[in-house]
Design a protein around this motif. Structure first.
Motif, PDB file in Angstrom:
ATOM      1  N   VAL A 235      10.165   1.430 -19.942  1.00  9.30           N
ATOM      2  CA  VAL A 235       9.108   1.722 -18.664  1.00  9.30           C
ATOM      3  C   VAL A 235       8.360   0.209 -18.675  1.00  9.30           C
ATOM      4  O   VAL A 235       7.396  -0.022 -19.625  1.00  9.30           O
ATOM      5  N   ASN A 236       8.506  -0.410 -17.639  1.00 10.55           N
ATOM      6  CA  ASN A 236       7.720  -1.550 -17.414  1.00 10.55           C
ATOM      7  C   ASN A 236       6.221  -1.312 -16.976  1.00 10.55           C
ATOM      8  O   ASN A 236       6.025  -0.246 -16.114  1.00 10.55           O
ATOM      9  N   LEU A 237       5.209  -1.999 -16.907  1.00 10.92           N
ATOM     10  CA  LEU A 237       4.155  -2.228 -16.322  1.00 10.92           C
ATOM     11  C   LEU A 237       4.364  -3.148 -15.184  1.00 10.92           C
ATOM     12  O   LEU A 237       4.519  -4.333 -15.236  1.00 10.92           O
ATOM     13  N   THR A 238       3.874  -2.687 -13.857  1.00  6.01           N
ATOM     14  CA  THR A 238       3.701  -3.519 -12.780  1.00  6.01           C
ATOM     15  C   THR A 238       2.295  -3.294 -12.002  1.00  6.01           C
ATOM     16  O   THR A 238       1.740  -2.234 -11.837  1.00  6.01           O
ATOM     17  N   PHE A 239       1.887  -4.096 -11.509  1.00 11.92           N
ATOM     18  CA  PHE A 239       0.812  -4.204 -10.317  1.00 11.92           C
ATOM     19  C   PHE A 239       0.730  -5.288  -9.347  1.00 11.92           C
ATOM     20  O   PHE A 239       1.441  -6.216  -9.526  1.00 11.92           O
ATOM     21  N   THR A 240      -0.054  -5.234  -8.564  1.00 11.95           N
ATOM     22  CA  THR A 240      -0.246  -6.236  -7.430  1.00 11.95           C
ATOM     23  C   THR A 240      -1.941  -6.946  -7.850  1.00 11.95           C
ATOM     24  O   THR A 240      -2.730  -6.277  -7.892  1.00 11.95           O
ATOM     25  N   MET A 241      -1.643  -8.151  -7.768  1.00 13.58           N
ATOM     26  CA  MET A 241      -2.833  -9.058  -7.784  1.00 13.58           C
ATOM     27  C   MET A 241      -3.142  -9.679  -6.331  1.00 13.58           C
ATOM     28  O   MET A 241      -2.365 -10.170  -5.516  1.00 13.58           O
ATOM     29  N   THR A 242      -4.431  -9.459  -5.747  1.00 12.28           N
ATOM     30  CA  THR A 242      -4.837 -10.052  -4.472  1.00 12.28           C
ATOM     31  C   THR A 242      -6.009 -11.136  -5.048  1.00 12.28           C
ATOM     32  O   THR A 242      -7.139 -10.846  -5.515  1.00 12.28           O
ATOM     33  N   ALA A 243      -5.814 -12.361  -4.687  1.00 12.97           N
ATOM     34  CA  ALA A 243      -6.709 -13.401  -4.965  1.00 12.97           C
ATOM     35  C   ALA A 243      -7.719 -13.617  -3.418  1.00 12.97           C
ATOM     36  O   ALA A 243      -7.405 -13.166  -2.354  1.00 12.97           O
ATOM     37  N   SER A 244      -8.766 -14.322  -3.702  1.00 15.22           N
ATOM     38  CA  SER A 244      -9.693 -14.514  -2.699  1.00 15.22           C
ATOM     39  C   SER A 244      -9.189 -15.722  -1.637  1.00 15.22           C
ATOM     40  O   SER A 244      -9.946 -15.825  -0.796  1.00 15.22           O
ATOM     41  N   SER A 245      -8.400 -16.320  -2.208  1.00 19.65           N
ATOM     42  CA  SER A 245      -7.884 -17.515  -1.401  1.00 19.65           C
ATOM     43  C   SER A 245      -6.020 -17.479  -1.543  1.00 19.65           C
ATOM     44  O   SER A 245      -5.633 -16.925  -2.396  1.00 19.65           O
ATOM     45  N   LEU A 246      -5.369 -18.105  -0.859  1.00 21.07           N
ATOM     46  CA  LEU A 246      -4.035 -18.480  -0.943  1.00 21.07           C
ATOM     47  C   LEU A 246      -3.545 -18.802  -2.258  1.00 21.07           C
ATOM     48  O   LEU A 246      -4.470 -19.652  -2.870  1.00 21.07           O
ATOM     49  N   LEU A 247      -2.526 -18.307  -2.836  1.00 21.44           N
ATOM     50  CA  LEU A 247      -2.041 -18.675  -4.283  1.00 21.44           C
ATOM     51  C   LEU A 247      -0.998 -19.942  -4.333  1.00 21.44           C
ATOM     52  O   LEU A 247      -0.439 -20.143  -3.265  1.00 21.44           O
ATOM     53  N   THR A 248      -1.265 -20.559  -5.359  1.00 25.64           N
ATOM     54  CA  THR A 248      -0.384 -21.648  -5.858  1.00 25.64           C
ATOM     55  C   THR A 248       0.087 -21.372  -7.235  1.00 25.64           C
ATOM     56  O   THR A 248      -0.655 -20.563  -7.875  1.00 25.64           O
ATOM     57  N   GLU A 249       1.150 -22.002  -7.664  1.00 26.05           N
ATOM     58  CA  GLU A 249       1.424 -22.022  -9.074  1.00 26.05           C
ATOM     59  C   GLU A 249       0.356 -22.492 -10.048  1.00 26.05           C
ATOM     60  O   GLU A 249       0.192 -22.031 -11.042  1.00 26.05           O
ATOM     61  N   ALA A 250      -0.266 -23.203  -9.530  1.00 28.73           N
ATOM     62  CA  ALA A 250      -1.648 -23.730 -10.134  1.00 28.73           C
ATOM     63  C   ALA A 250      -2.590 -22.727 -10.676  1.00 28.73           C
ATOM     64  O   ALA A 250      -2.984 -23.083 -11.640  1.00 28.73           O
ATOM     65  N   VAL A 251      -2.646 -21.618 -10.085  1.00 28.09           N
ATOM     66  CA  VAL A 251      -3.463 -20.658 -10.392  1.00 28.09           C
ATOM     67  C   VAL A 251      -3.190 -20.245 -11.728  1.00 28.09           C
ATOM     68  O   VAL A 251      -4.011 -19.649 -12.440  1.00 28.09           O
ATOM     69  N   PHE A 252      -1.805 -20.048 -12.185  1.00 29.24           N
ATOM     70  CA  PHE A 252      -1.437 -19.517 -13.325  1.00 29.24           C
ATOM     71  C   PHE A 252      -1.106 -20.769 -14.295  1.00 29.24           C
ATOM     72  O   PHE A 252      -1.544 -20.639 -15.429  1.00 29.24           O
ATOM     73  N   LEU A 253      -0.624 -21.715 -13.718  1.00 26.77           N
ATOM     74  CA  LEU A 253      -0.016 -23.061 -14.851  1.00 26.77           C
ATOM     75  C   LEU A 253      -1.431 -23.538 -15.358  1.00 26.77           C
ATOM     76  O   LEU A 253      -1.257 -24.386 -16.656  1.00 26.77           O
ATOM     77  N   ASP A 254      -2.337 -23.779 -14.704  1.00 30.05           N
ATOM     78  CA  ASP A 254      -3.706 -24.471 -15.154  1.00 30.05           C
ATOM     79  C   ASP A 254      -4.456 -23.410 -15.605  1.00 30.05           C
ATOM     80  O   ASP A 254      -5.742 -23.822 -15.816  1.00 30.05           O
TER      81      ASP A 254
ATOM     82  N   GLY B 287      -2.139 -19.112 -26.538  1.00 29.29           N
ATOM     83  CA  GLY B 287      -1.352 -18.918 -25.230  1.00 29.29           C
ATOM     84  C   GLY B 287      -2.203 -18.502 -24.016  1.00 29.29           C
ATOM     85  O   GLY B 287      -3.430 -18.042 -24.249  1.00 29.29           O
ATOM     86  N   GLN B 288      -1.780 -18.732 -22.801  1.00 32.42           N
ATOM     87  CA  GLN B 288      -2.401 -18.137 -21.689  1.00 32.42           C
ATOM     88  C   GLN B 288      -2.152 -16.610 -21.808  1.00 32.42           C
ATOM     89  O   GLN B 288      -3.004 -16.092 -20.618  1.00 32.42           O
ATOM     90  N   LEU B 289      -1.385 -15.971 -22.330  1.00 36.30           N
ATOM     91  CA  LEU B 289      -1.205 -14.471 -22.129  1.00 36.30           C
ATOM     92  C   LEU B 289      -1.249 -13.867 -23.590  1.00 36.30           C
ATOM     93  O   LEU B 289      -0.824 -14.756 -24.480  1.00 36.30           O
ATOM     94  N   GLY B 290      -1.542 -12.645 -23.535  1.00 39.89           N
ATOM     95  CA  GLY B 290      -1.397 -12.009 -24.867  1.00 39.89           C
ATOM     96  C   GLY B 290      -1.104 -10.757 -24.875  1.00 39.89           C
ATOM     97  O   GLY B 290      -1.332 -10.152 -23.643  1.00 39.89           O
ATOM     98  N   ALA B 291      -0.581 -10.100 -25.987  1.00 39.00           N
ATOM     99  CA  ALA B 291      -0.422  -8.377 -25.815  1.00 39.00           C
ATOM    100  C   ALA B 291      -0.460  -7.906 -27.441  1.00 39.00           C
ATOM    101  O   ALA B 291       0.006  -8.806 -28.111  1.00 39.00           O
ATOM    102  N   HIS B 292      -0.683  -6.657 -27.414  1.00 36.49           N
ATOM    103  CA  HIS B 292      -0.577  -6.011 -28.691  1.00 36.49           C
ATOM    104  C   HIS B 292      -0.129  -4.838 -28.489  1.00 36.49           C
ATOM    105  O   HIS B 292      -0.022  -3.770 -27.598  1.00 36.49           O
ATOM    106  N   LEU B 293       1.149  -4.723 -29.430  1.00 32.31           N
ATOM    107  CA  LEU B 293       2.073  -3.936 -29.319  1.00 32.31           C
ATOM    108  C   LEU B 293       1.826  -2.753 -30.556  1.00 32.31           C
ATOM    109  O   LEU B 293       1.540  -3.111 -31.749  1.00 32.31           O
ATOM    110  N   GLN B 294       2.163  -1.522 -30.210  1.00 34.64           N
ATOM    111  CA  GLN B 294       1.858  -0.495 -31.321  1.00 34.64           C
ATOM    112  C   GLN B 294       3.335   0.149 -31.485  1.00 34.64           C
ATOM    113  O   GLN B 294       4.245   0.173 -30.881  1.00 34.64           O
TER     114      GLN B 294
END
Length: 240
Positions: A140-159, A171-178
């Motif tokens: 079962v995946n987690l999915t969701f929509t992200m809406t930004a206040s301006s147009l998105l580019t890859e830099a929003v994530f990569l930077d 890391g730029q992302l993390g997760a805790h598994l049980q």
């Protein structure tokens, strides 16, 4: 002596071509951001933990779609306790919606557990309620929509900034598994935990959604159009 003049039809033909090229510049350039989170590097925590994250969007939109996919077959009962991530800008620049499972939500700032002091901007937390009702698992995946206040580019994530742990990685992302399998998945440890923390970084595709290529900027297209007009004028004078 003949006067070299570009004809009206030639001028408008070149101008129309330039405008057509400019209109192409307004087309969406799709992009895909990926990350593979892995862990846990600490000796008392299970190994072979993997989560794949995929984010899709385009450069003429402020909306991106996220998919968080646990891919840890050696831990068949694994479930997502918390998911964390950083973005550029302020937390107030982003709104999250359309969650599946529906009871999930994202808050900021994150209260990080199990990561040795790492700090993240956003946190998605396994919701309270009936057992297994909203679990995110290997199937079962987690999915969701992200809406930004301006147009998105890859830099929003990569930077985005990197979260740094005292002992679990960075890391730029993390997760805790049980609910992790402990036998044979904690190295030589005899005091094995049944949970673990994963880190990962964003990876981009360079724009184009894996093959769309670069589209010239409007200023470049204007110069191209002017060059076509000039080329037509030069040819007219030469023929005169």
């Amino acid at each position: 002596m003949k006067t070299g003049r570009i004809s009206t039809s030639a001028f408008f033909s070149a101008s129309a071509l330039a405008l057509a090229l400019m209109s192409q510049g307004a087309h969406a350039i799709p992009f895909t951001i990926t990350s593979q989170l892995s862990g846990d590097i600490r000796p008392d925590s299970p190994d072979n933990l993997f989560i794949n994250v995929t984010i899709t969007g385009d450069t003429t939109s402020n909306v991106a779609l996220w998919t968080v996919d646990i891919n840890s077959p050696l831990h068949p009962n694994a479930k997502l306790d918390e998911f964390y991530f950083n973005l550029t800008g302020l937390a107030s620049d982003y709104v999250f919606s359309n969650f599946s499972p529906v009871d999930w939500a994202i808050s900021a700032p994150a209260t990080v557990q199990g990561a040795g002091g790492a700090a993240f901007m956003f946190e998605a937390l396994d919701p309270a309620g009936p057992p297994n009702a909203a679990d995110v698992t290997n199937t079962v995946n987690l999915t969701f929509t992200m809406t930004a206040s301006s147009l998105l580019t890859e830099a929003v994530f990569l930077d985005a900034p990197t979260a740094l742990s005292n002992d679990a990685g960075s890391g730029q992302l993390g997760a805790h598994l049980q609910s992790l399998t402990t036998a044979g998945n904690c190295g030589n440890s005899t005091n094995c935990s049944d949970s673990g923390f994963l880190f990962g970084n964003y990876e981009g595709d360079g724009g184009g959604g894996g093959g769309g290529g670069n589209i010239p900027e409007p200023a470049s297209l204007l110069l191209m159009g002017a060059g076509l007009v000039g080329f037509g004028l030069a040819r007219r004078r030469k023929s005169a």
